[in-house]
Write a protein that holds these residues in place. Structure first.
Motif, mmCIF file in Angstrom:
data_model
loop_
_atom_site.group_PDB
_atom_site.id
_atom_site.type_symbol
_atom_site.label_atom_id
_atom_site.label_comp_id
_atom_site.label_asym_id
_atom_site.label_seq_id
_atom_site.Cartn_x
_atom_site.Cartn_y
_atom_site.Cartn_z
ATOM 1 N N LEU A 160 24.354 -48.038 70.117
ATOM 2 C CA LEU A 160 24.872 -47.161 71.179
ATOM 3 C C LEU A 160 25.711 -47.697 72.031
ATOM 4 N N TRP A 161 25.543 -49.199 72.456
ATOM 5 C CA TRP A 161 26.371 -49.668 73.267
ATOM 6 C C TRP A 161 27.162 -50.895 72.803
ATOM 7 N N GLY A 162 26.946 -51.286 71.582
ATOM 8 C CA GLY A 162 27.577 -52.470 71.138
ATOM 9 C C GLY A 162 26.804 -53.715 70.989
ATOM 10 N N ARG B 120 32.505 -53.070 80.887
ATOM 11 C CA ARG B 120 32.404 -51.860 79.800
ATOM 12 C C ARG B 120 32.386 -50.648 80.321
ATOM 13 N N LYS C 239 35.041 -46.135 73.288
ATOM 14 C CA LYS C 239 34.339 -46.357 72.098
ATOM 15 C C LYS C 239 32.760 -45.894 72.050
ATOM 16 N N TYR C 240 32.471 -46.103 73.131
ATOM 17 C CA TYR C 240 30.969 -45.774 73.271
ATOM 18 C C TYR C 240 30.598 -44.482 74.112
ATOM 19 N N ARG D 45 35.516 -50.486 75.508
ATOM 20 C CA ARG D 45 34.098 -49.938 74.967
ATOM 21 C C ARG D 45 33.733 -48.633 75.933
#
Length: 655
Positions: A526-528, A538, A546-547, A543
């Motif tokens: 979920l967060w990389g 982030r 993206k997330y 990011r």
């Protein structure tokens, strides 16, 4: 109109349990165990009576040995019926749930399978992980085996734990009306939360009886609580920082005075004092002087290990904090033990001895605030009934109800949010700055550029400080102050399956549905891949898009949906304000692990373990809210919870 509170208790009461254990507890109030037993009596009583009458009837009596009395036979039958009833209930429930799931094209959630009946071994293991481990220990192992949705099924109760953001969106937002606190939760937590906002449901009948004069329907109870509080979180109120400045000044004064002695300061204790003082000022219009009293000196703060504990640290405020924490620990333990927890409290209500201290302290706070209101009312009458604009939450409460219990419940619930959650976040934020000096320097640079070295920040300036907001968000992501929560499904429903190739998951009516934001916040899918790392960027770089942007329910430090925390913006503003004032005064932060008592330090076996558990330099403690573990010494003082040393800023030209 002013109200009269129940008898006022002293600040500090004896906290030892009484040597005798009367079955009705103190003041003849029935204990949770007694209440539970009486709730279960109707069916056994009916079985006993039926068995007794049958044994005395002529056809049956002829087959019973003469030496076996009818009453003894009825008693034996009643006891024998208990495991039989449990077996029948479990089998019928299982059959009914499977049939219903099949009928609607769903499946039951994956079920945890233990070695003992009722998963007793799993419950003991999870309880041990909770007491001795890192938040999420035990559950991560279960999730690796069963997936992010699993029914722990302790004592045959449906307890479907989830880490799926799609499910949390359903629970908290899109189908929130179907997910309530539930009767089990309210019964376990009522000793501490009463009928306040955190323990209220749409079906809170007890509260309905108490506020009957409001003529509100049952379905509006929790909404009624929010309607009480919402007017006090307007933009004008949450952006008025004059309320926080004196307390922030006192925080910096106490830090400076402690640093002059060369010893570490317990930053967690300091933050709890700060949030209690500012919280009471904001909510009641008069403050508890946990910082600003001239009598409060560094001698009143906990001393670092291995120095002997300061007797002055056992103040009324510290006694309140300790008792309140102990009471939260009691009710959290109740929830984890499952539906049979009252059997552990037949002879005593284990929360009461702690709540007596909390209530005594709170009575004093409310009496002071109500006296102030009485004076204001008299002045208002002299002025011809003009209503003042600066009405407080307590003022408003006293205009809508004259019930002292309701007022106290509401105040205590709001204080939990005002004190515990913000104090935890501020403590964790400074902790992360000690571990990441590059973040501390970048944050301090933003403070000096946007606000300056000495000026008080304004709302507009705080709003522009994107990196400060990112640091707070990253703190809330990795160490959210409320890491676990629970709801109960009112009616049967389904959840989408995490695996789209499988059927939806069936959630029976009455199921507990616990969830964990701290665990969800650390999911790498979920967060990389760097989900376990502290990196405020982030929330600013690619990011974010993206997330988080496409899936906002992966970040829930303040919950979500219609019951989202109404004090969210106030919390951001208040925490930002204090952090700015601290960063204006100090250039670096040093964690002092040696100041922690051994029991408050991470165990050596944690070193090198996977995830944050192997990196953490303090021992997190989770009850209702997160904190750093604090050790009480011989009931006479307190050790460090988060020992820090702060370096003063350099010369002004260096700023």
């Amino acid at each position: 109109m002013p109200i009269k509170l129940p008898g006022r208790a002293g600040y500090i009461k004896e906290t030892k349990l009484p040597s005798s254990k009367p079955i009705l507890g103190n003041n003849m109030a029935p204990t949770p165990g007694v209440i539970f037993i009486f709730q279960q009596l109707p069916i056994p009583a009916l079985i006993f009576l039926t068995s007794y009458l049958l044994a005395r009837s002529q056809p049956v009596a002829a087959w019973i040995p003469w030496f076996l009395p009818a009453s003894l036979l009825a008693l034996f039958t009643t006891f024998l019926s208990f495991p039989l009833r449990v077996l029948i209930y479990v089998q019928l429930k299982e059959y009914r749930h499977r049939r219903e799931a099949e009928r609607i094209g769903a499946r039951l959630a994956p079920r945890l399978v233990g070695k003992e009946m009722g998963n007793r071994d799993q419950m003991r293991w999870l309880m041990k992980c909770w007491r001795e481990g890192y938040p999420g220990d035990g559950l991560w192992e279960i999730m690796k085996q069963y997936g992010y949705v699993v029914d722990t099924h302790v004592f045959w109760i449906d307890n479907t734990f989830t880490l799926e953001p799609e499910h949390l969106k359903i629970i908290l937002s899109t189908d929130a009306e179907n997910y309530v606190k539930g009767e089990r939760f309210r019964f376990a937590f009522h000793d501490v939360l009463g009928d306040g906002i955190f323990n209220a449901d749409s079906t809170s009948l007890l509260l309905t009886l108490r506020v009957y004069e409001l003529t509100r329907p049952i379905g509006d109870i929790w909404k009624f609580h929010r309607s009480i509080s919402r007017p006090f979180f307007t933009h004008a109120r949450i952006s008025n920082f004059t309320l926080f400045e004196q307390s922030a000044t006192d925080v910096i004064r106490l830090i400076n005075e402690r640093m002059e002695t060369g010893t570490a300061i317990d930053f967690q204790d300091l933050m709890q004092r700060y949030t209690l003082e500012t919280g009471t000022a904001f909510l009641f219009g008069s403050t508890i002087h946990t910082l600003s009293s001239p009598a409060v000196t560094p001698s009143h703060l906990p001393l670092p290990y291995p120095l002997p504990p300061s007797p002055l640290s056992q103040s009324a405020e510290q006694a309140f904090a300790t008792a309140f924490h102990a009471a939260q620990e009691v009710i959290a333990t109740r929830e984890r033990r499952g539906w049979m927890w009252p059997l552990k409290e037949i002879f005593e209500d284990t929360a009461k001895v702690h709540m007596d201290v909390v209530t005594g302290y709170l009575d004093t706070v409310l009496e002071r605030a109500m006296e102030r209101k009485r004076v204001k009312d008299e002045e208002r009458e002299k002025l011809g009934g003009k209503v003042e604009e600066e009405e407080t939450l307590l003022d408003h409460l006293l205009t809508v109800t004259s019930d002292p219990v309701l007022v106290k419940d509401e105040v205590l619930n709001v204080l939990i949010a005002a004190r515990d959650t913000m104090a935890a976040t501020l403590t964790f934020c400074i902790y992360f700055l000690t571990q990441h000096p590059e973040v501390a320097q970048k944050l301090r640079q933003e403070v000096l550029e946007k606000v300056g070295a000495e000026k008080c920040p304004t709302y507009e300036e705080i709003k522009e400080m994107r990196y400060l907001k990112a640091v707070l968000n990253e703190t809330l992501r990795l160490l959210p102050p409320v890491p676990f929560n629970v709801r109960e499904a009112r009616t049967s429903t389904t959840w989408p399956s995490p695996d789209p190739t499988q059927k939806p998951i069936y959630i029976p009516a009455g199921s507990s549905v616990p969830y964990s934001v701290i665990m969800m916040h650390r999911r790498k899918d979920l967060w990389g891949p760097d989900a376990e790392e502290f990196d405020p960027e982030r929330f600013l770089d690619e990011r974010l898009k993206k997330y988080l942007v496409p899936n906002p329910f992966i970040f829930l430090p303040f919950n979500g949906g219609p019951r989202i925390c109404i004090g969210q913006q106030l919390a951001y503003n208040q925490m930002s304000y204090l952090l700015i004032r601290i960063l204006q005064s100090f250039s670096s932060f040093i964690l002092c692990p040696d100041a922690f008592p051994p029991d408050a330090r991470p165990p050596k076996e944690w070193e090198g373990m996977e995830g944050r558990k192997g990196k953490e330099k303090f021992r997190p403690l989770f009850v209702l809210t997160m904190s750093s573990k604090v050790v009480e010494v011989a009931n006479s003082g307190f050790r460090e919870g988060c020992g820090l040393k702060l370096r003063r800023r350099m010369l002004r030209s260096d700023n």
